[in-house]
Design an enzyme around this catalytic site. Structure first.
Site, PDB file in Angstrom:
ATOM      1  N   ARG A 178       0.845  -1.246   0.032  1.00  0.00           N
ATOM      2  CA  ARG A 178      -0.023   0.040   0.044  1.00  0.00           C
ATOM      3  C   ARG A 178       0.830   1.118   0.159  1.00  0.00           C
ATOM      4  O   ARG A 178       1.497   1.406   1.007  1.00  0.00           O
ATOM      5  CB  ARG A 178      -0.886  -0.136   1.164  1.00  0.00           C
ATOM      6  CG  ARG A 178      -1.515   1.310   1.451  1.00  0.00           C
ATOM      7  CD  ARG A 178      -2.873   1.341   2.307  1.00  0.00           C
ATOM      8  NE  ARG A 178      -3.942   0.624   1.728  1.00  0.00           N
ATOM      9  CZ  ARG A 178      -5.198   0.876   2.537  1.00  0.00           C
ATOM     10  NH1 ARG A 178      -5.275   1.302   3.474  1.00  0.00           N
ATOM     11  NH2 ARG A 178      -6.041   0.016   1.810  1.00  0.00           N
ATOM     12  N   CYS A 209     -16.470   2.096   0.183  1.00  0.00           N
ATOM     13  CA  CYS A 209     -15.209   1.299   0.349  1.00  0.00           C
ATOM     14  C   CYS A 209     -14.940   1.387   1.983  1.00  0.00           C
ATOM     15  O   CYS A 209     -14.101   0.428   2.321  1.00  0.00           O
ATOM     16  CB  CYS A 209     -14.046   1.702  -0.631  1.00  0.00           C
ATOM     17  SG  CYS A 209     -13.606   3.330  -0.356  1.00  0.00           S
TER      18      CYS A 209
HETATM   19  N1   CP Z   1     -11.404   0.160   1.935  1.00  0.00           N
HETATM   20  C1   CP Z   1     -10.278   0.142   2.479  1.00  0.00           C
HETATM   21  O1   CP Z   1      -9.153  -0.040   1.703  1.00  0.00           O
HETATM   22  O2   CP Z   1     -10.098   0.254   3.868  1.00  0.00           O
HETATM   23  P1   CP Z   1      -8.642   0.427   4.639  1.00  0.00           P
HETATM   24  O3   CP Z   1      -8.142   1.534   4.096  1.00  0.00           O
HETATM   25  O4   CP Z   1      -9.074   0.395   6.040  1.00  0.00           O
HETATM   26  O5   CP Z   1      -7.852  -0.686   4.311  1.00  0.00           O
HETATM   27  N1  NVA Z   2      -9.565   7.088  -1.692  1.00  0.00           N
HETATM   28  C1  NVA Z   2      -9.469   6.532  -0.314  1.00  0.00           C
HETATM   29  C2  NVA Z   2      -9.755   5.100  -0.219  1.00  0.00           C
HETATM   30  C3  NVA Z   2      -9.491   4.404   0.953  1.00  0.00           C
HETATM   31  C4  NVA Z   2      -9.691   3.088   1.341  1.00  0.00           C
HETATM   32  C5  NVA Z   2      -7.820   6.814  -0.034  1.00  0.00           C
HETATM   33  O1  NVA Z   2      -7.093   6.904  -1.176  1.00  0.00           O
HETATM   34  O2  NVA Z   2      -7.455   7.211   1.056  1.00  0.00           O
END
Ligand code: CP
Ligand code: NVA
Length: 305
Positions: free
Chosen positions: A95, A253
């Site tokens: 991530r 989400c």
């Molecule tokens: N939707 C999602 O990716 O949640 P988190 O940021 O908590 O992982």
């Molecule tokens: N668009 C948001 C999604 C979080 C799951 C972000 O990137 O923070």
């Protein structure tokens, strides 16, 4: 070697296969005795937990790694971190802020790389989203999903996944936050067209699903005050859900910024399916890993790496 940096790394047939594996009660234990390194530059509730549990359910061992601990491009280059983790793990999830970071990891072709959210894309979320819609609506061909808000990472991946399964994809967001020409080209290359609307009320009319995400994504906190102003009028609230019609369902989400992009009444109300959607993150992740480490890898499941 196959990677999942964005949904269109899968063909339509592969996407359908991943969704089938997601609901397979006894998926192949492709991670038996093997590990998955999970590197996080940003916080997470759903992604970390769903990925860790998916790895365990496939017989593997997840290792959570804070990016600050390995020092991506500070203590060591992204490439050297990738080389190191590939010594121990069958696959790496990351991530990251810059999408180029997962591209650099994948370019080394050492182990399959899974994008667990970048500023550009959130493919694991989109897999869970289409899995959820398929469970709620059946065959998705001809169904409609309407995204209201920021044309961000979540929108891009959702647009690709939903469109690849034959859904009509609609979008409504304020000027300056709409899909770019690059987004439109990429989505078009996957054979998907996004129908843009000026007004959210028009966009949601008759839709099967209303989808929204935060107005301020992780890493954009300094723009928060401006975004709150710019997105006014695009909140998914009771009024907008009424404009969508009786059968429209809500997906988000999460995390939700309640009172900003979505009202409490809607996210907690009868149209909301956000909790089955959150649970599906784990099932979709398991389906993806079962495919990526199984069929996509020529079903080679032996060894530590
Ligand atoms: N939707 C999602 O990716 O949640 P988190 O940021 O908590 O992982
Ligand atoms: N668009 C948001 C999604 C979080 C799951 C972000 O990137 O923070």
């Amino acid at each position: 070697m196959r990677h999942l940096l964005e949904v269109d790394d899968l063909t339509r047939a592969e996407l359908a296969r991943v969704l089938d594996l997601a609901v397979d009660p006894s998926p192949p234990r492709v991670l038996e005795g093997r590990g998955m390194g999970l590197v996080f530059e940003k916080p997470s509730a759903r992604t970390r937990n769903s990925m860790e549990m998916a790895v365990v359910q496939l017989g593997g061992h997840p290792v959570y790694i804070q990016a600050s601990e390995v020092g991506l491009d500070t203590r060591e280059s992204v490439e050297d971190v990738t080389r190191t983790l590939a010594c121990y793990h069958a696959t790496i999830g990351a991530r990251v802020f810059a999408h180029s970071t997962v591209e650099r990891m994948a370019a080394m072709d050492l182990v399959p790389i899974v994008n667990m959210l970048s500023d550009g894309a959130h493919p694991l979320q989109a897999l869970a989203d289409v899995l959820t819609m398929r469970q709620l609506l059946g065959d998705l061909a001809g169904r409609t999903v309407t995204y209201v808000g920021d044309a961000n990472n979540v929108f891009r991946s959702l647009g690709l996944a939903a469109g690849m399964l034959g859904m009509e994809v609609r979008f409504a967001g304020p000027p300056g936050y709409r899909p770019t020409a690059v987004d439109a080209d990429r989505i078009a290359a996957a054979g998907v067209e996004v129908h843009e609307f000026e007004r959210p009320e028009e966009a949601v009319d008759g839709t099967d699903v209303v989808y929204t995400d935060v107005w301020t994504s992780m890493g954009q906190e300094e723009e928060s005050a401006k975004r709150l102003q710019d997105f006014e009028g695009y909140r998914v609230d009771e009024r907008l859900m009424a404009a969508a019609g009786d059968r429209a369902l809500l997906l988000h989400c999460l995390p939700a910024h309640r009172g900003e992009e979505v009202s409490d009444g809607v996210v907690d109300g009868p149209a909301s399916r956000v909790w089955p959607q959150a649970e599906n993150r784990m099932h979709a992740a398991r389906g993806l890993l079962a495919w990526l480490l199984g069929e996509a890898a020529g079903a080679e499941t032996g060894g530590a790496t």
